[in-house]
Write a protein that holds these residues in place. Structure first.
Motif, PDB file in Angstrom:
ATOM      1  N   ALA A   1       0.826  -1.210   0.000  1.00 26.65           N
ATOM      2  CA  ALA A   1       0.000   0.000   0.000  1.00 26.65           C
ATOM      3  C   ALA A   1       0.860   1.261   0.000  1.00 26.65           C
ATOM      4  N   THR A   2       1.983   1.212   0.689  1.00 26.17           N
ATOM      5  CA  THR A   2       2.851   2.387   0.792  1.00 26.17           C
ATOM      6  C   THR A   2       3.673   2.607  -0.470  1.00 26.17           C
ATOM      7  N   PHE A   3       4.350   1.580  -0.922  1.00 28.19           N
ATOM      8  CA  PHE A   3       5.343   1.760  -1.982  1.00 28.19           C
ATOM      9  C   PHE A   3       4.877   1.372  -3.387  1.00 28.19           C
ATOM     10  N   ASP A   4       3.905   0.501  -3.486  1.00 29.36           N
ATOM     11  CA  ASP A   4       3.467   0.079  -4.818  1.00 29.36           C
ATOM     12  C   ASP A   4       2.258   0.866  -5.317  1.00 29.36           C
ATOM     13  N   HIS A   5       1.467   1.387  -4.420  1.00 31.91           N
ATOM     14  CA  HIS A   5       0.227   2.060  -4.819  1.00 31.91           C
ATOM     15  C   HIS A   5       0.278   3.580  -4.691  1.00 31.91           C
ATOM     16  N   ARG A   6       1.384   4.126  -4.225  1.00 34.67           N
ATOM     17  CA  ARG A   6       1.482   5.577  -4.038  1.00 34.67           C
ATOM     18  C   ARG A   6       2.796   6.067  -4.631  1.00 34.67           C
ATOM     19  N   LYS A   7       2.698   6.711  -5.779  1.00 31.95           N
ATOM     20  CA  LYS A   7       3.913   7.130  -6.479  1.00 31.95           C
ATOM     21  C   LYS A   7       4.739   8.128  -5.674  1.00 31.95           C
ATOM     22  N   LYS A   8       4.101   8.884  -4.794  1.00 35.94           N
ATOM     23  CA  LYS A   8       4.878   9.873  -4.046  1.00 35.94           C
ATOM     24  C   LYS A   8       5.838   9.225  -3.057  1.00 35.94           C
ATOM     25  N   PHE A   9       5.652   7.921  -2.814  1.00 42.73           N
ATOM     26  CA  PHE A   9       6.567   7.182  -1.948  1.00 42.73           C
ATOM     27  C   PHE A   9       7.380   6.160  -2.747  1.00 42.73           C
ATOM     28  N   SER A  10       7.497   6.366  -4.038  1.00 41.11           N
ATOM     29  CA  SER A  10       8.187   5.399  -4.890  1.00 41.11           C
ATOM     30  C   SER A  10       9.587   5.108  -4.369  1.00 41.11           C
ATOM     31  N   PRO A  11       9.931   3.818  -4.173  1.00 37.87           N
ATOM     32  CA  PRO A  11      11.289   3.485  -3.742  1.00 37.87           C
ATOM     33  C   PRO A  11      12.284   3.502  -4.896  1.00 37.87           C
ATOM     34  N   TYR A  12      11.795   3.827  -6.108  1.00 36.01           N
ATOM     35  CA  TYR A  12      12.658   3.874  -7.293  1.00 36.01           C
ATOM     36  C   TYR A  12      13.175   5.299  -7.454  1.00 36.01           C
ATOM     37  N   LEU A  13      14.448   5.500  -7.167  1.00 34.71           N
ATOM     38  CA  LEU A  13      15.007   6.845  -7.052  1.00 34.71           C
ATOM     39  C   LEU A  13      14.915   7.653  -8.332  1.00 34.71           C
ATOM     40  N   THR A  14      15.041   7.026  -9.485  1.00 37.25           N
ATOM     41  CA  THR A  14      14.998   7.796 -10.726  1.00 37.25           C
ATOM     42  C   THR A  14      13.595   8.291 -11.048  1.00 37.25           C
ATOM     43  N   TYR A  15      12.583   7.716 -10.424  1.00 33.25           N
ATOM     44  CA  TYR A  15      11.216   8.151 -10.711  1.00 33.25           C
ATOM     45  C   TYR A  15      11.041   9.635 -10.377  1.00 33.25           C
ATOM     46  N   PHE A  16      11.607  10.084  -9.274  1.00 33.52           N
ATOM     47  CA  PHE A  16      11.409  11.468  -8.847  1.00 33.52           C
ATOM     48  C   PHE A  16      12.036  12.461  -9.825  1.00 33.52           C
ATOM     49  N   ALA A  17      13.197  12.109 -10.367  1.00 29.54           N
ATOM     50  CA  ALA A  17      13.888  13.015 -11.290  1.00 29.54           C
ATOM     51  C   ALA A  17      13.366  12.919 -12.716  1.00 29.54           C
ATOM     52  N   TYR A  18      12.916  11.717 -13.115  1.00 28.74           N
ATOM     53  CA  TYR A  18      12.574  11.497 -14.525  1.00 28.74           C
ATOM     54  C   TYR A  18      11.155  11.004 -14.769  1.00 28.74           C
ATOM     55  N   GLY A  19      10.402  10.718 -13.711  1.00 29.16           N
ATOM     56  CA  GLY A  19       9.051  10.203 -13.900  1.00 29.16           C
ATOM     57  C   GLY A  19       9.094   8.932 -14.727  1.00 29.16           C
ATOM     58  N   ASP A  20       8.072   8.751 -15.552  1.00 30.31           N
ATOM     59  CA  ASP A  20       8.037   7.584 -16.435  1.00 30.31           C
ATOM     60  C   ASP A  20       8.418   7.984 -17.861  1.00 30.31           C
ATOM     61  N   THR A  21       9.399   8.878 -17.987  1.00 36.03           N
ATOM     62  CA  THR A  21       9.824   9.355 -19.299  1.00 36.03           C
ATOM     63  C   THR A  21      10.950   8.478 -19.842  1.00 36.03           C
ATOM     64  N   ARG A  22      11.289   8.700 -21.092  1.00 39.96           N
ATOM     65  CA  ARG A  22      12.356   7.925 -21.737  1.00 39.96           C
ATOM     66  C   ARG A  22      13.713   8.192 -21.101  1.00 39.96           C
ATOM     67  N   LYS A  23      13.896   9.383 -20.533  1.00 42.68           N
ATOM     68  CA  LYS A  23      15.177   9.718 -19.900  1.00 42.68           C
ATOM     69  C   LYS A  23      15.467   8.808 -18.711  1.00 42.68           C
ATOM     70  N   ARG A  24      14.419   8.247 -18.138  1.00 39.28           N
ATOM     71  CA  ARG A  24      14.619   7.370 -16.988  1.00 39.28           C
ATOM     72  C   ARG A  24      15.423   6.131 -17.375  1.00 39.28           C
ATOM     73  N   GLY A  25      15.237   5.646 -18.589  1.00 36.93           N
ATOM     74  CA  GLY A  25      15.992   4.475 -19.038  1.00 36.93           C
ATOM     75  C   GLY A  25      17.491   4.711 -19.013  1.00 36.93           C
ATOM     76  N   MET A  26      17.912   5.898 -19.445  1.00 36.33           N
ATOM     77  CA  MET A  26      19.338   6.225 -19.415  1.00 36.33           C
ATOM     78  C   MET A  26      19.840   6.332 -17.973  1.00 36.33           C
ATOM     79  N   ALA A  27      19.005   6.874 -17.108  1.00 36.16           N
ATOM     80  CA  ALA A  27      19.391   6.982 -15.696  1.00 36.16           C
ATOM     81  C   ALA A  27      19.560   5.591 -15.080  1.00 36.16           C
ATOM     82  N   LEU A  28      18.681   4.666 -15.439  1.00 32.92           N
ATOM     83  CA  LEU A  28      18.793   3.294 -14.927  1.00 32.92           C
ATOM     84  C   LEU A  28      20.088   2.644 -15.414  1.00 32.92           C
ATOM     85  N   LEU A  29      20.474   2.944 -16.636  1.00 27.23           N
ATOM     86  CA  LEU A  29      21.737   2.404 -17.160  1.00 27.23           C
ATOM     87  C   LEU A  29      22.935   2.901 -16.364  1.00 27.23           C
ATOM     88  N   ARG A  30      22.884   4.156 -15.910  1.00 28.02           N
ATOM     89  CA  ARG A  30      23.990   4.688 -15.094  1.00 28.02           C
ATOM     90  C   ARG A  30      24.134   3.895 -13.790  1.00 28.02           C
TER      91      ARG A  30
END
Length: 197
Positions: free
Chosen positions: A61-90
């Motif tokens: 309920a906390t981490f999977d259903h509420r994006k504001k608590f996303s445990p995925y660090l690149t989500y905050f900087a890149y959202g679900d955009t294509r730039k996130r893929g490059m960030a994940l590669l880093r």
């Protein structure tokens, strides 16, 4: 750093193995500097008094259903955009350079994975990744605190392992809080309403 190892375990999906480790984690937390270790017993107390099924449901309920608590660090900087893929590669390149290979069961920017890397792989690069995504971490910490989530204690401990916030960090947090993560706009121009361009 032992703190990152403890935090990594506490930010993972709860299971019976985690619950069996709480006495060991409690003893390890007692060896940490007060600013880092003091918040952890609050979360360990929560683990000790809460049935596993409730812990599992709360995690989802906390981490999977509420994006504001996303445990995925690149989500905050890149959202679900294509730039996130490059960030994940880093992240993957940093792990590979330290001799670590991730399987496909978890994204490399999950907070528990990054903390594990910082603890057992390369502390310097691990801290760099955490600091690079400090605005998102702090936004998550503040949101969890405001929601009264027990996980706020773990995020407070993570924050205490990082350098003090500076003016530009605070500005980035305020900007992210006001604007939220970016949204993909590439290819959407034909569908935008008149006057929104």
């Amino acid at each position: 750093m032992i703190a990152w190892q403890i935090q990594s375990l506490l930010m993972s999906y709860p299971d019976a193995q985690l619950l069996s480790r709480t006495p060991l984690l409690r003893r390890a937390a007692e060896t940490l500097p007060v600013t880092i270790g003091a918040p952890l017993p609050r979360f360990l107390d929560h683990l000790d008094r809460t049935p596993l099924t409730e812990l599992e449901a709360d995690y989802v309920a906390t981490f999977d259903h509420r994006k504001k608590f996303s445990p995925y660090l690149t989500y905050f900087a890149y959202g679900d955009t294509r730039k996130r893929g490059m960030a994940l590669l880093r992240f993957k390149h940093a792990y590979r350079a330290a001799g670590l290979e991730l399987d496909d069961s978890e994204l490399p920017d999950h907070l528990s994975v990054v903390l594990e890397f910082a603890a057992t792989g390369d502390p310097v690069q691990g801290q760099r990744l955490l600091v690079e995504h400090r605005a998102g971490l702090e936004l998550m910490r503040l949101g969890l605190q405001e929601a009264g989530s027990p996980y706020a204690a773990v995020l407070a401990s993570v924050s205490a392992t990082l350098p003090p916030l500076r003016g530009h960090d605070r500005e980035a947090i305020a900007r992210l809080a006001a604007q939220g993560p970016p949204e993909e706009e590439v290819g959407l121009a034909p569908y935008m309403l008149e006057g929104t361009r």
